[in-house]
Enzyme design. Structure first.
Site, PDB file in Angstrom:
ATOM      1  N   ASP A 173       0.855  -1.205  -0.150  1.00 23.43           N
ATOM      2  CA  ASP A 173       0.125   0.086  -0.038  1.00 23.43           C
ATOM      3  C   ASP A 173       0.821   1.221  -0.041  1.00 23.43           C
ATOM      4  OD1 ASP A 173      -2.290   1.531  -0.213  1.00 23.43           O
ATOM      5  OD2 ASP A 173      -2.736   1.242   2.084  1.00 23.43           O
ATOM      6  N   HIS A 207       2.532   3.196  -8.962  1.00 27.42           N
ATOM      7  CA  HIS A 207       2.417   1.643  -9.531  1.00 27.42           C
ATOM      8  C   HIS A 207       3.621   1.123 -10.026  1.00 27.42           C
ATOM      9  CE1 HIS A 207      -1.527   2.368  -7.793  1.00 27.42           C
ATOM     10  NE2 HIS A 207      -1.937   2.947  -8.673  1.00 27.42           N
ATOM     11  N   LEU A 267      10.442 -20.827  -4.262  1.00 21.66           N
ATOM     12  CA  LEU A 267       9.404 -20.036  -3.718  1.00 21.66           C
ATOM     13  C   LEU A 267       8.316 -19.702  -4.570  1.00 21.66           C
ATOM     14  CD1 LEU A 267       9.065 -17.225  -1.819  1.00 21.66           C
ATOM     15  CD2 LEU A 267       9.779 -16.062  -3.696  1.00 21.66           C
TER      16      LEU A 267
HETATM   17  C1  IPE Z   1      -5.454  -2.498  -0.312  1.00 23.03           C
HETATM   18  O1  IPE Z   1      -5.026  -1.353  -0.413  1.00 23.03           O
HETATM   19  C2  IPE Z   1      -5.480  -3.480  -1.635  1.00 23.03           C
HETATM   20  C3  IPE Z   1      -4.201  -3.590  -2.360  1.00 23.03           C
HETATM   21  C4  IPE Z   1      -2.821  -3.378  -1.840  1.00 23.03           C
HETATM   22  C5  IPE Z   1      -4.404  -4.119  -3.388  1.00 23.03           C
HETATM   23  P1  IPE Z   1      -6.200  -0.289  -0.689  1.00 23.03           P
HETATM   24  O2  IPE Z   1      -5.403   1.134  -0.792  1.00 23.03           O
HETATM   25  O3  IPE Z   1      -7.175  -0.609  -1.695  1.00 23.03           O
HETATM   26  O4  IPE Z   1      -6.990  -0.228   0.821  1.00 23.03           O
HETATM   27  P2  IPE Z   1      -7.698   0.836   1.625  1.00 23.03           P
HETATM   28  O5  IPE Z   1      -8.649   1.441   0.573  1.00 23.03           O
HETATM   29  O6  IPE Z   1      -6.791   1.809   1.972  1.00 23.03           O
HETATM   30  O7  IPE Z   1      -8.440   0.058   2.749  1.00 23.03           O
HETATM   31  C1  IPE Z   2      -1.685   0.461  -3.294  1.00 23.13           C
HETATM   32  O1  IPE Z   2      -1.400   1.444  -3.487  1.00 23.13           O
HETATM   33  C2  IPE Z   2      -1.747  -0.375  -4.519  1.00 23.13           C
HETATM   34  C3  IPE Z   2      -3.019  -0.703  -5.021  1.00 23.13           C
HETATM   35  C4  IPE Z   2      -3.890  -0.784  -3.953  1.00 23.13           C
HETATM   36  C5  IPE Z   2      -3.419  -1.385  -6.187  1.00 23.13           C
HETATM   37  P1  IPE Z   2      -2.454   2.812  -3.453  1.00 23.13           P
HETATM   38  O2  IPE Z   2      -2.788   2.833  -5.024  1.00 23.13           O
HETATM   39  O3  IPE Z   2      -3.442   2.186  -2.727  1.00 23.13           O
HETATM   40  O4  IPE Z   2      -1.600   3.995  -2.960  1.00 23.13           O
HETATM   41  P2  IPE Z   2      -2.447   5.093  -1.860  1.00 23.13           P
HETATM   42  O5  IPE Z   2      -2.954   4.210  -0.758  1.00 23.13           O
HETATM   43  O6  IPE Z   2      -3.611   5.519  -2.515  1.00 23.13           O
HETATM   44  O7  IPE Z   2      -1.378   5.879  -1.366  1.00 23.13           O
HETATM   45 MG    MG Z   3      -4.016   2.482  -0.466  1.00 24.50          MG
END
Ligand code: IPE
Ligand code: IPE
Ligand code: MG
Length: 255
Positions: free
Chosen positions: A34, A51, A145
């Protein structure tokens, strides 16, 4: 007990020494990757740059997990809730598996890594599914792995499918209600042939599970860090494993 001592620079000017015991490596590590968007925002870049750089962190985490002797690495790449994001961002995320595999698959094969996918194929574009299926096929006999991508994964959805499967078997008389046990439920989950995660890592400072492996994480150790996913590297995995080894897993008993 064999002890390996590792040293690394933790980014500040302080050097820390970590002691990692080779006989208590978590077998299964699951990661909620995240903070890609916030990482990009901090640098004044579009979210997709986060990303893109997050993909490099996937590579670093995979190599580090393999070196440490972790057997299963599950990466939360796209949740069933992430479809609510803007279409351009979703489209970009759906292209990443292909891009990642085009760049990394040869090396992963060389390292004996086995690719898996955990999630629901429907709604995923065919190019995403095909890239993953191809990587799964090419690595299915590898014995190193297991790199398990949670793609279009949602724990509540997984549990719903599991309940439906079992209900159908009961309805058809194949199964009696008394046969429904935690072990049977395990066998109907997407992780049927995997151990539960020993360690869950979440980056970006959020302290929640976001619909990830709710059944399987019942007794996992949780490790949270404020760093954003694109910053994640070997030292963070080592730090998490070192902390994991300091924990006492009691499973409700006394130790
Ligand atoms: C969780 O992250 C999903 C992934 C890492 C794929 P999100 O960014 O979607 O989660 P929330 O919205 O902060 O709970
Ligand atoms: C995690 O990073 C990737 C996915 C959930 C796909 P985010 O895209 O949620 O990044 P933030 O949380 O908005 O910073
Ligand atoms: Mg996120």
């Amino acid at each position: 007990m064999i002890k390996r001592v590792r040293s690394w620079w933790n980014g500040a000017d302080k050097q820390e020494t970590l002691t990692i015991s080779e006989d208590n490596i978590p077998q299964h590590v699951a990661i909620i990757m995240d903070g890609n968007g916030r990482w990009a925002k901090r640098l004044g870049l579009p979210r997709i740059a986060g990303h893109q750089n997050g993909m490099k962190a996937v590579k670093r985490a995979t190599i580090a997990a393999d070196e440490l002797g972790i057997k299963y690495l599950t990466m939360y790449a796209f949740s069933t809730e992430n479809w609510t994001r803007p279409k351009e961002e979703v489209d970009f995320l759906m292209r990443l598996p292909q891009e990642f595999l085009a760049i990394e698959l040869d090396e992963l094969i060389e390292k004996n890594v086995r690719i898996r996918m955990m999630g629901h194929e429907e709604h995923l574009p065919s190019h995403t599914v095909n890239a993953l299926r191809e990587a799964i096929r090419l690595t299915e006999h590898n014995t190193g792995l297991v790199l398990n991508f949670a793609m279009n994964y949602g724990s509540r959805r997984e549990m719903t499918e599991c309940v439906k499967d079992i209900a159908l078997q009961v309805q058809s008389g194949e199964l009696a209600v008394e046969d429904i046990t935690p072990e049977l439920i395990d066998k109907h989950m997407l992780t049927a042939d995997m151990p539960d995660p020993d360690l869950l890592i979440r980056t970006s400072g959020e302290l929640r599970l976001s619909n990830f492996m709710l059944w399987q994480l019942a007794y996992s150790e949780l490790w949270f860090t404020d760093i954003y996913w694109p910053e994640f590297g070997k030292q963070h995995l080592l730090e998490a494993v070192a902390e994991y080894q300091r924990r006492s897993r009691r499973y409700g008993g006394l130790k």
